[in-house]
Design a protein around this motif. Structure first.
Motif, PDB file in Angstrom:
ATOM      1  N   ALA A 262       4.312 -26.234  26.792  1.00 41.95           N
ATOM      2  CA  ALA A 262       3.278 -26.533  25.793  1.00 41.95           C
ATOM      3  C   ALA A 262       3.695 -27.709  24.911  1.00 41.95           C
ATOM      4  N   ASP A 263       2.726 -28.562  24.572  1.00 44.11           N
ATOM      5  CA  ASP A 263       2.963 -29.690  23.665  1.00 44.11           C
ATOM      6  C   ASP A 263       2.569 -29.385  22.228  1.00 44.11           C
ATOM      7  N   LEU A 264       1.638 -28.456  22.052  1.00 46.15           N
ATOM      8  CA  LEU A 264       1.109 -28.148  20.724  1.00 46.15           C
ATOM      9  C   LEU A 264       0.629 -26.704  20.725  1.00 46.15           C
ATOM     10  N   ILE A 265       0.928 -25.977  19.631  1.00 46.64           N
ATOM     11  CA  ILE A 265       0.511 -24.581  19.507  1.00 46.64           C
ATOM     12  C   ILE A 265      -0.260 -24.414  18.204  1.00 46.64           C
ATOM     13  N   ILE A 266      -1.456 -23.826  18.300  1.00 46.44           N
ATOM     14  CA  ILE A 266      -2.322 -23.598  17.148  1.00 46.44           C
ATOM     15  C   ILE A 266      -2.560 -22.097  17.014  1.00 46.44           C
ATOM     16  N   GLY A 267      -2.159 -21.514  15.874  1.00 44.71           N
ATOM     17  CA  GLY A 267      -2.276 -20.077  15.685  1.00 44.71           C
ATOM     18  C   GLY A 267      -3.456 -19.663  14.830  1.00 44.71           C
ATOM     19  N   SER A 268      -3.840 -18.393  14.983  1.00 45.62           N
ATOM     20  CA  SER A 268      -4.899 -17.795  14.172  1.00 45.62           C
ATOM     21  C   SER A 268      -4.625 -16.300  14.024  1.00 45.62           C
ATOM     22  N   HIS A 269      -5.441 -15.627  13.250  1.00 51.88           N
ATOM     23  CA  HIS A 269      -5.460 -14.200  12.944  1.00 51.88           C
ATOM     24  C   HIS A 269      -4.995 -13.846  11.538  1.00 51.88           C
ATOM     25  N   PRO A 270      -3.946 -14.473  10.960  1.00 52.18           N
ATOM     26  CA  PRO A 270      -3.539 -14.065   9.606  1.00 52.18           C
ATOM     27  C   PRO A 270      -4.605 -14.271   8.529  1.00 52.18           C
ATOM     28  N   HIS A 271      -5.596 -15.137   8.788  1.00 49.76           N
ATOM     29  CA  HIS A 271      -6.673 -15.420   7.833  1.00 49.76           C
ATOM     30  C   HIS A 271      -6.192 -16.150   6.584  1.00 49.76           C
ATOM     31  N   VAL A 272      -4.951 -16.591   6.600  1.00 46.13           N
ATOM     32  CA  VAL A 272      -4.400 -17.440   5.545  1.00 46.13           C
ATOM     33  C   VAL A 272      -3.613 -18.562   6.215  1.00 46.13           C
ATOM     34  N   LEU A 273      -3.392 -19.622   5.470  1.00 45.85           N
ATOM     35  CA  LEU A 273      -2.597 -20.729   5.990  1.00 45.85           C
ATOM     36  C   LEU A 273      -1.130 -20.341   6.061  1.00 45.85           C
ATOM     37  N   GLN A 274      -0.487 -20.699   7.168  1.00 42.67           N
ATOM     38  CA  GLN A 274       0.954 -20.552   7.307  1.00 42.67           C
ATOM     39  C   GLN A 274       1.565 -21.942   7.498  1.00 42.67           C
ATOM     40  N   GLY A 275       2.867 -22.002   7.607  1.00 45.58           N
ATOM     41  CA  GLY A 275       3.549 -23.277   7.667  1.00 45.58           C
ATOM     42  C   GLY A 275       3.543 -23.927   9.033  1.00 45.58           C
ATOM     43  N   PHE A 276       4.162 -25.117   9.081  1.00 45.33           N
ATOM     44  CA  PHE A 276       4.293 -25.903  10.309  1.00 45.33           C
ATOM     45  C   PHE A 276       5.759 -25.964  10.713  1.00 45.33           C
ATOM     46  N   GLU A 277       5.993 -26.078  12.005  1.00 44.11           N
ATOM     47  CA  GLU A 277       7.352 -26.191  12.517  1.00 44.11           C
ATOM     48  C   GLU A 277       7.355 -27.092  13.750  1.00 44.11           C
ATOM     49  N   GLN A 278       8.442 -27.829  13.924  1.00 45.87           N
ATOM     50  CA  GLN A 278       8.624 -28.601  15.152  1.00 45.87           C
ATOM     51  C   GLN A 278       9.806 -28.009  15.922  1.00 45.87           C
ATOM     52  N   TYR A 279       9.571 -27.724  17.185  1.00 45.10           N
ATOM     53  CA  TYR A 279      10.603 -27.155  18.056  1.00 45.10           C
ATOM     54  C   TYR A 279      10.686 -28.004  19.317  1.00 45.10           C
ATOM     55  N   LYS A 280      11.856 -28.551  19.561  1.00 45.50           N
ATOM     56  CA  LYS A 280      12.090 -29.429  20.708  1.00 45.50           C
ATOM     57  C   LYS A 280      11.066 -30.576  20.754  1.00 45.50           C
ATOM     58  N   GLY A 281      10.730 -31.082  19.557  1.00 45.25           N
ATOM     59  CA  GLY A 281       9.805 -32.203  19.464  1.00 45.25           C
ATOM     60  C   GLY A 281       8.343 -31.828  19.570  1.00 45.25           C
ATOM     61  N   LYS A 282       8.018 -30.539  19.692  1.00 47.23           N
ATOM     62  CA  LYS A 282       6.632 -30.076  19.818  1.00 47.23           C
ATOM     63  C   LYS A 282       6.225 -29.336  18.548  1.00 47.23           C
ATOM     64  N   TRP A 283       4.970 -29.520  18.136  1.00 46.11           N
ATOM     65  CA  TRP A 283       4.516 -28.960  16.869  1.00 46.11           C
ATOM     66  C   TRP A 283       3.883 -27.585  17.026  1.00 46.11           C
ATOM     67  N   ILE A 284       4.133 -26.749  16.014  1.00 41.32           N
ATOM     68  CA  ILE A 284       3.551 -25.404  15.930  1.00 41.32           C
ATOM     69  C   ILE A 284       2.844 -25.282  14.587  1.00 41.32           C
ATOM     70  N   ALA A 285       1.544 -25.011  14.607  1.00 42.00           N
ATOM     71  CA  ALA A 285       0.787 -24.689  13.393  1.00 42.00           C
ATOM     72  C   ALA A 285       0.540 -23.189  13.445  1.00 42.00           C
ATOM     73  N   TYR A 286       1.283 -22.429  12.645  1.00 35.78           N
ATOM     74  CA  TYR A 286       1.302 -20.979  12.813  1.00 35.78           C
ATOM     75  C   TYR A 286      -0.026 -20.302  12.476  1.00 35.78           C
ATOM     76  N   SER A 287      -0.778 -20.841  11.516  1.00 40.76           N
ATOM     77  CA  SER A 287      -2.108 -20.296  11.225  1.00 40.76           C
ATOM     78  C   SER A 287      -2.894 -21.282  10.387  1.00 40.76           C
ATOM     79  N   LEU A 288      -4.162 -21.488  10.757  1.00 39.65           N
ATOM     80  CA  LEU A 288      -5.046 -22.368   9.987  1.00 39.65           C
ATOM     81  C   LEU A 288      -5.985 -21.578   9.083  1.00 39.65           C
ATOM     82  N   GLY A 289      -5.844 -20.255   9.047  1.00 38.45           N
ATOM     83  CA  GLY A 289      -6.637 -19.449   8.127  1.00 38.45           C
ATOM     84  C   GLY A 289      -8.097 -19.330   8.530  1.00 38.45           C
ATOM     85  N   ASN A 290      -8.911 -18.853   7.597  1.00 34.49           N
ATOM     86  CA  ASN A 290     -10.363 -18.787   7.806  1.00 34.49           C
ATOM     87  C   ASN A 290     -10.959 -20.183   7.694  1.00 34.49           C
TER      88      ASN A 290
END
Length: 452
Positions: A344-372
């Protein structure tokens, strides 16, 4: 030997003086020790802002409740999810015409417990990738559902009401992707033993298309709220509106099917999975309709690896984590790493219904939650904050991320003013710091590099 009464009296007074001197000496020593400890404390926790932050009490920003949804044994049926986030508490809602939705408190922050302490700017150097002017731009938003109080606002204000402030933005990018957390149907049977059951009208699909939303993930814990009939109707209405969907289907093959799209000479692959489902009957297995689950990551990793061979860029959307928790849990972090390791090059998360933080792992970005994004309103102020995440794929293969702050009003996403948006960017940046990332005040996201 005879001792006179006067000599005895003098001896007694001498002993008392020695006792007093001893006590005074001990008290002086204790005062010096206390003064020394106080000096050390002041230097350590006030003189060094990084140490002060580490010792800061963040209890006021903790979520009110966390729902246990994680299971390590696939044979164990997931427990039903308590979704208190769906309570309609739209005081001062968008009906009033107030863009802030009436939810603003604490000088318009709309935040619970204020902003976590930020590290001094001189202590970090954010490594930010800048977007190419003609790079491929993809916009991502969080949870969308158009039932209940949201449906009432749509009936009153029109289908374009939820997306009034974002339509032009979505029309100008190359691709817009959302999490559709509702069935779109007039039929079906409401799911039993589920506190919140959503059902959006058929016109919702065309409203998504008119707003510029191109693709939606159906991998979540609401798409089967009205059973298989509701799921089939949802896919039919989305197809009619010209909106691609992924993450659920009439059988396991369709649910896990990779969605491909061509933009600016690039082939992009999208996959959707859910780690949060009410019960195992929602899993798409064999010929059974349902959702692409990721309680075991094996199937997800297999499909990601397949997409890696066929696409220039692989995006994974995943429904995971605990509701109203603004920090990713260990399961989220582990799954994210497994997805990246699989291709995977990019991961976009949902379900927490609130914003969570961002992380880069092995040069790839993770957006843990974008909220409602377009949703009903809960009593938790953190669910009132959201963002549009715009990702630019540059010609050299790099990825530039920028976050645009929005209010998640009842049924409508409204841009934040500069001051309120600045506070939200700082809060999400603070959430990202422990993950090695930072959100700048222009919304650009980068990794943290130490200057000393």
């Amino acid at each position: 030997m005879y001792i006179s009464r006067s000599d005895a009296h003098r001896a007694q007074k001498a002993r008392k003086r020695r006792k007093i001197r001893t006590l005074l000496t001990l008290n002086l020593v204790m005062l010096l020790i206390i003064a020394g400890l106080t000096a050390v404390y002041v230097f350590k926790f006030q003189g060094d802002p990084l140490e002060a932050e580490a010792g800061h009490d963040h209890s006021s920003t903790q979520v009110e409740e966390q729902v246990a949804t994680e299971h390590t044994d696939d044979a164990v049926e997931p427990e039903p999810v308590n979704e208190a986030e769906s309570v309609d508490t739209a005081s001062g809602s968008a009906e009033s015409g107030d863009p802030s939705g009436g939810q603003v408190g604490d000088e318009g922050t709309g935040q619970a417990g204020g902003n976590p302490t930020m590290k001094p700017a001189e202590e970090v150097n954010t490594q930010v990738v800048m977007p190419d002017q003609d790079g491929l731009k993809i916009s991502f938003v969080g949870d969308i559902q158009m039932s209940g109080k949201v449906a009432e606002l749509i009936d009153k204000n029109g289908d374009d009401f939820p997306f009034h402030y974002v339509k032009s933005m979505f029309e100008q990018d190359d691709l817009t992707v959302a999490n559709l957390e509702t069935p779109i149907t007039t039929g079906g049977v409401p799911a039993e033993d589920k506190q919140f059951v959503f059902k959006s009208a058929p016109g919702s699909a065309s409203a998504l298309g008119k707003a510029g939303i191109d693709m939606v993930t159906l991998a979540n814990n609401h798409v089967l709220d009205h059973g298989v009939t509701g799921l089939m109707d949802t896919m039919k209405h989305l197809d009619t509106a010209g909106i691609q969907h992924f993450g659920a289907g009439k059988d396991e093959e369709e649910a896990f099917k990779i969605a491909y799209v061509e933009r600016k000479g690039k082939r992009i692959a999208l996959l959707g999975f859910s780690r949060v489902l009410p019960k195992s009957s929602w899993f798409a297995k064999g010929k059974n309709p349902g959702v692409a689950d990721t309680y075991s990551s094996a199937k997800a990793r297999e499909k990601i690896a397949e997409a890696r061979k066929e696409a220039d860029f692989v995006i994974v959307t995943v429904h995971w984590g605990a509701e109203r928790a603004d920090k990713p849990n260990d399961v989220q972090k582990q799954l994210a790493r497994e997805y990246v390791d699989a291709g995977a090059d990019l991961i976009i998360g949902s379900h927490p219904h609130v914003l969570q933080g961002f992380e880069q792992y092995k040069g790839k970005w993770i957006a843990y939650s974008l909220g409602n994004f377009v949703f009903t309103r809960s009593s938790n102020p953190m669910t009132w904050e959201t963002a549009v995440l715009q990702v630019t794929l540059n010609h050299d293969g790099s990825c530039a991320l920028q976050m645009f702050p929005f209010h998640a009003n009842l049924g409508q996403a409204v841009p934040m003013d500069q001051a309120t948006g600045s506070k939200l960017l700082k809060r999400v940046s603070a959430l990202s710091h422990p993950l090695g990332a930072e959100v700048r005040q222009d919304g650009r996201i980068g990794t943290i590099g130490r200057t000393r």
